[in-house]
Design a protein around this motif. Structure first.
Motif, mmCIF file in Angstrom:
data_model
loop_
_atom_site.group_PDB
_atom_site.id
_atom_site.type_symbol
_atom_site.label_atom_id
_atom_site.label_comp_id
_atom_site.label_asym_id
_atom_site.label_seq_id
_atom_site.Cartn_x
_atom_site.Cartn_y
_atom_site.Cartn_z
ATOM 1 N N VAL A 16 -11.406 -16.116 65.336
ATOM 2 C CA VAL A 16 -10.124 -15.259 65.031
ATOM 3 C C VAL A 16 -10.991 -14.007 63.844
ATOM 4 O O VAL A 16 -12.108 -14.053 63.591
ATOM 5 N N THR A 17 -10.181 -12.822 63.866
ATOM 6 C CA THR A 17 -10.561 -11.974 63.005
ATOM 7 C C THR A 17 -10.802 -12.044 61.560
ATOM 8 O O THR A 17 -9.925 -12.913 61.179
ATOM 9 N N LEU A 18 -11.942 -11.789 60.881
ATOM 10 C CA LEU A 18 -12.093 -11.834 59.542
ATOM 11 C C LEU A 18 -10.909 -11.497 58.820
ATOM 12 O O LEU A 18 -10.416 -12.019 57.729
ATOM 13 N N GLU A 19 -10.236 -10.293 59.186
ATOM 14 C CA GLU A 19 -9.104 -9.714 58.580
ATOM 15 C C GLU A 19 -8.010 -10.657 58.509
ATOM 16 O O GLU A 19 -7.214 -10.749 57.424
ATOM 17 N N GLU A 20 -7.760 -11.320 59.781
ATOM 18 C CA GLU A 20 -6.631 -12.182 59.821
ATOM 19 C C GLU A 20 -6.787 -13.459 58.791
ATOM 20 O O GLU A 20 -5.902 -13.886 58.356
ATOM 21 N N GLU A 21 -7.951 -13.908 59.001
ATOM 22 C CA GLU A 21 -8.165 -15.034 58.096
ATOM 23 C C GLU A 21 -8.196 -14.789 56.450
ATOM 24 O O GLU A 21 -7.692 -15.464 55.760
ATOM 25 N N ILE A 22 -8.534 -13.582 56.000
ATOM 26 C CA ILE A 22 -8.402 -13.124 54.717
ATOM 27 C C ILE A 22 -7.108 -12.979 54.361
ATOM 28 O O ILE A 22 -6.446 -13.257 53.284
ATOM 29 N N GLU A 23 -6.040 -12.424 55.094
ATOM 30 C CA GLU A 23 -4.828 -12.182 54.983
ATOM 31 C C GLU A 23 -4.116 -13.685 55.000
ATOM 32 O O GLU A 23 -3.309 -14.059 53.896
ATOM 33 N N TYR A 24 -4.580 -14.596 55.604
ATOM 34 C CA TYR A 24 -4.091 -16.088 55.416
ATOM 35 C C TYR A 24 -4.401 -16.635 53.984
ATOM 36 O O TYR A 24 -3.497 -17.365 53.409
ATOM 37 N N LEU A 25 -5.545 -16.557 53.784
ATOM 38 C CA LEU A 25 -6.177 -16.881 52.310
ATOM 39 C C LEU A 25 -5.421 -16.123 51.353
ATOM 40 O O LEU A 25 -4.898 -16.883 50.279
ATOM 41 N N THR A 26 -4.951 -14.951 51.446
ATOM 42 C CA THR A 26 -4.195 -14.252 50.296
ATOM 43 C C THR A 26 -2.905 -14.816 50.163
ATOM 44 O O THR A 26 -2.542 -15.118 49.193
ATOM 45 N N HIS A 27 -2.230 -15.133 51.374
ATOM 46 C CA HIS A 27 -0.895 -15.929 51.256
ATOM 47 C C HIS A 27 -1.037 -17.259 50.653
ATOM 48 O O HIS A 27 -0.130 -17.552 49.663
ATOM 49 N N PHE A 28 -2.141 -17.849 50.923
ATOM 50 C CA PHE A 28 -2.359 -19.213 50.321
ATOM 51 C C PHE A 28 -2.437 -19.230 48.869
ATOM 52 O O PHE A 28 -2.030 -19.898 48.028
ATOM 53 N N VAL A 29 -3.380 -18.234 48.178
ATOM 54 C CA VAL A 29 -3.324 -17.869 46.839
ATOM 55 C C VAL A 29 -2.211 -17.573 46.306
ATOM 56 O O VAL A 29 -1.853 -18.262 45.077
#
Length: 343
Positions: free
Chosen positions: A210-223
């Motif tokens: 997946v794109t790193l941008e999508e993964e970072i957005e997911y991690l941001t929601h998690f935090v």
């Protein structure tokens, strides 16, 4: 055995071999430029001892002795084979020819030394065919093994990614449940965040990258979701640096390390903290996670948990030779540092 398997294997190879041999010898033995019946008969009789020698050699000698490195036995059997084939040649032209073709007079028999030379040539040619066939079979088998290994790795990666979901879902629902019991207005917002995260998990579960941008957005929601449930959210630091666009990463991999911070992090002390840093520069992603540990977990070091085993295995499969993972503990601070080369 199916006919298709026969004609795709050894028998078909030798049918072609003998057909070519028969035609070449017929051209050599024909003295008028035209194929006469006596030329065909002579060529047929000439091949009888050769077929005998090649068949015994390819079916018995090569696989049972030479292939098993029993060279002395193979050498002795080869001598016996020559000793049986040369007399068979004489028997074929002196006896069998009179019985099968009584109306034809055949001349021009070769000497024993010449017959031995023909046998040697045919054994060398047929052995070359066998070795070529064996090489292609081995190459095909190795290719299939590589394909099966790739399929196994893909299946294992998918299974490892699937292991993330129940653990994450349990923790998130537990957080929402606690907020619902308190009847605060945080619960609806947490549900929306969880919904967005689950949608990402469902959509990206089967993706290899997946794109790193999508993964970072997911991690941001998690935090953000976890910070919502904390009394002191300022103790959680989440820092990002770099251009995350046009970069690919295996999905749901970094979450394991970040989730560990919240699962084992102790934020009760005044100096306690959770610090998460993600940086992408020159094709390399660096993730640093730090969290204050509970006293009863200092000796555990968090290295043997299922989450870290999962992460290590996924890194080995997806980024073999392109990552480094360092897990350390100093005092009551647990630190994870991951470096990955991304495409």
């Amino acid at each position: 055995m199916k006919i298709s398997k026969i004609f795709n294997g050894k028998l078909f190879m030798y049918l072609i071999f003998w057909a070519v041999s028969f035609y070449v010898c017929l051209e050599l033995f024909s003295r008028t430029g035209k194929f006469r019946m006596i030329d065909i008969i002579y060529t047929f009789l000439f091949h009888i001892p050769l077929v005998f020698a090649v068949t015994i050699h390819s079916v018995y000698h090569l696989p049972k002795f030479l292939a098993k490195a029993r060279f002395w036995v193979y050498g002795l059997l080869l001598i016996f084979l020559f000793g049986a084939t040369v007399p068979l040649y004489n028997l074929t032209f002196n006896v069998l020819s009179e019985w099968l073709f009584p109306g034809y007079y055949l001349v021009g028999m070769y000497s024993q030394l010449e017959v031995a030379g023909f046998i040697l040539i045919y054994l060398i040619l047929s052995s070359s065919l066998e070795f070529s066939r064996s090489w292609f079979s081995t190459l095909k088998a190795k290719t299939r093994i590589i394909e099966l290994e790739a399929e196994k790795n893909a299946s294992e990666l998918k299974a490892l990614r699937a292991q993330v979901n129940p653990h994450f879902l349990f923790n998130s629902l537990n957080t929402i449940y606690n907020e619902a019991l308190k009847k605060t207005d945080k619960a609806p917002r947490l549900i929306l965040k969880l919904s967005d995260m689950l949608r990402y998990v469902v959509d990206k579960m089967d993706h290899e990258k997946v794109t790193l941008e999508e993964e970072i957005e997911y991690l941001t929601h998690f935090v953000d979701l976890h910070k919502e449930r904390l009394n002191n959210p300022e103790k959680v630091k989440f820092k990002m640096d770099g251009d995350f666009t046009d970069v690919k990463i295996a999905p749901l991999l970094l979450i394991i390390f970040i989730e560990n911070c919240f699962k084992h992090g102790d934020l009760t002390d005044q100096d306690a903290r959770i610090a998460i840093s993600i940086k992408f520069e020159n094709g390399e992603l660096t993730l640093i996670c730090e969290n204050t540990m509970y006293d009863n977990e200092k000796d555990l070091f968090n290295k043997t948990g299922m989450g870290f085993q999962n992460a290590r295995r996924r890194l080995e499969l997806a980024y073999d030779g392109r990552h480094s993972l360092d897990i350390s503990s100093k005092g009551n601070i647990f630190t994870t540092k991951l470096k990955m080369e991304l495409d």
